[in-house]
Design an enzyme around this catalytic site. Structure first.
Site, mmCIF file in Angstrom:
data_model
loop_
_atom_site.group_PDB
_atom_site.id
_atom_site.type_symbol
_atom_site.label_atom_id
_atom_site.label_comp_id
_atom_site.label_asym_id
_atom_site.label_seq_id
_atom_site.Cartn_x
_atom_site.Cartn_y
_atom_site.Cartn_z
ATOM 1 N N HIS A 80 -0.952 6.386 8.903
ATOM 2 C CA HIS A 80 -0.524 7.198 7.773
ATOM 3 C C HIS A 80 -1.520 8.341 7.581
ATOM 4 O O HIS A 80 -2.657 8.282 8.070
ATOM 5 C CB HIS A 80 -0.433 6.341 6.511
ATOM 6 C CG HIS A 80 0.739 5.409 6.522
ATOM 7 N ND1 HIS A 80 0.777 4.225 5.809
ATOM 8 C CD2 HIS A 80 1.938 5.485 7.173
ATOM 9 C CE1 HIS A 80 1.941 3.625 6.011
ATOM 10 N NE2 HIS A 80 2.650 4.361 6.834
ATOM 11 N N LYS A 94 -5.469 8.838 9.260
ATOM 12 C CA LYS A 94 -5.528 9.484 10.578
ATOM 13 C C LYS A 94 -6.966 9.749 11.016
ATOM 14 O O LYS A 94 -7.306 9.619 12.196
ATOM 15 C CB LYS A 94 -4.712 10.778 10.576
ATOM 16 C CG LYS A 94 -3.211 10.543 10.709
ATOM 17 C CD LYS A 94 -2.445 11.849 10.801
ATOM 18 C CE LYS A 94 -0.983 11.623 11.153
ATOM 19 N NZ LYS A 94 -0.267 10.698 10.279
ATOM 20 N N THR A 116 0.725 11.915 14.489
ATOM 21 C CA THR A 116 -0.433 11.162 14.976
ATOM 22 C C THR A 116 -0.772 11.583 16.399
ATOM 23 O O THR A 116 -1.940 11.792 16.744
ATOM 24 C CB THR A 116 -0.154 9.649 14.924
ATOM 25 O OG1 THR A 116 0.094 9.254 13.574
ATOM 26 C CG2 THR A 116 -1.342 8.858 15.458
ATOM 27 N N GLY A 138 7.204 9.108 11.299
ATOM 28 C CA GLY A 138 7.661 7.854 10.710
ATOM 29 C C GLY A 138 8.836 8.022 9.769
ATOM 30 O O GLY A 138 9.798 7.250 9.809
ATOM 31 N N ASP A 195 8.966 4.981 13.490
ATOM 32 C CA ASP A 195 8.601 3.560 13.494
ATOM 33 C C ASP A 195 9.720 2.722 14.112
ATOM 34 O O ASP A 195 9.470 1.758 14.840
ATOM 35 C CB ASP A 195 8.307 3.082 12.071
ATOM 36 C CG ASP A 195 7.142 3.824 11.443
ATOM 37 O OD1 ASP A 195 6.252 4.260 12.186
ATOM 38 O OD2 ASP A 195 7.132 3.972 10.203
ATOM 39 N N ASP A 208 11.095 0.761 7.154
ATOM 40 C CA ASP A 208 10.890 0.904 8.599
ATOM 41 C C ASP A 208 9.546 0.313 9.015
ATOM 42 O O ASP A 208 9.424 -0.313 10.075
ATOM 43 C CB ASP A 208 10.947 2.380 9.004
ATOM 44 C CG ASP A 208 12.335 2.972 8.851
ATOM 45 O OD1 ASP A 208 13.288 2.198 8.652
ATOM 46 O OD2 ASP A 208 12.460 4.210 8.925
#
Length: 256
Positions: free
Chosen positions: A134, A138, A163, A182, A187, A217
């Protein structure tokens, strides 16, 4: 990483022995457009963009455009150079001319069909190591990766979009596959790779203090890790434990 057989590559190299040098970030195949060449990647890296929003990096030697040749129709993915590369382009009409040689055409067509099946099933690499974080975590993930750069450099990494961009920029490592962010289903895409047996471990540094718009998710990804017995780390301590375990196993994959 999925690679053509040496025999197939040798046959195709004889058909087109000369190569051309292409600079980085140059388009080779455009999605939803007609493609009339099989491309041999002799040196360098290319990036494949899929309809599902994934970005997949492949290194030489490799073959591109096989789905257009075998199945016909418009290109199902976009391809561009990710570094300076040396390639050869073989017109489809030149490949079809091999039909006069019988056995050679059958061998080439069979091998290209095998590549199609593997790539359409998502098997561009044997196993991925998934890295997700998240936004508030990071920086922690980047520090972790930089602390174990040799370890992660030996693995095919799959990440969510943002990411992966940060890992590539701040660690210099290549990310083999980037799925969507995400909130846009990334995800879920990693969960799908787990269900296909393509993930060996997951590090997912979550922010436990803030609710996420895609919490369902995230929970589903954790659930499938538990169901498929995939090593999962959600904090730095458990991430270090997974890394140490894999290092102790001499980098052997956790799942075959």
């Amino acid at each position: 990483m999925d690679q053509p057989s040496e025999e197939l590559y040798s046959i195709l190299r004889e058909i087109c022995p000369t190569g051309e040098t292409v600079s980085a970030n140059q388009p080779l195949i455009q999605m939803n457009q007609k493609n009339e060449h099989l491309i041999l990647l002799h040196e360098g890296w290319i990036r494949v963009g899929t309809r599902s929003g994934e970005s997949i990096v492949q290194e030489a030697p490799s073959i591109l455009g096989e789905i257009s040749f075998v199945a016909g129709g418009l290109a199902t993915a976009s391809v561009e150079t990710a570094s300076e590369a040396v390639i050869s382009r073989i017109p489809f009409e030149q490949l079809n001319a091999l039909k006069e040689e019988g056995q050679t055409f059958h061998q080439v067509f069979s091998e290209l069909t095998r590549l199609c099946i593997q790539r359409l099933s998502g098997a561009y690499h044997q196993h991925y190591f998934a890295l997700v974080a998240h936004d508030s975590r990071k920086a922690d993930l980047i520090t972790l990766v930089n602390s174990h750069k040799d370890f992660f450099g030996e693995r095919s990494l799959v990440t969510t979009e943002n990411t992966g961009l940060e890992i590539a920029e701040k660690t210099g490592l290549k990310v083999a596959r980037r799925v969507r962010t995400g909130v846009l289903g990334g995800d879920q895409q990693i969960g799908a790779l787990i269900s296909e047996g393509l993930i060996s471990a997951v590090i997912f540094l979550r922010d436990p203090l803030w609710a996420q718009p895609h919490s369902a998710d995230v929970n589903a990804l954790i659930r499938i890790c538990e169901l498929d017995n995939i090593p999962l780390a959600t904090n730095l301590a458990s991430a270090e434990a997974i890394i140490r375990q894999l290092e102790n196993e001499s980098h052997a994959p956790l799942r075959e």
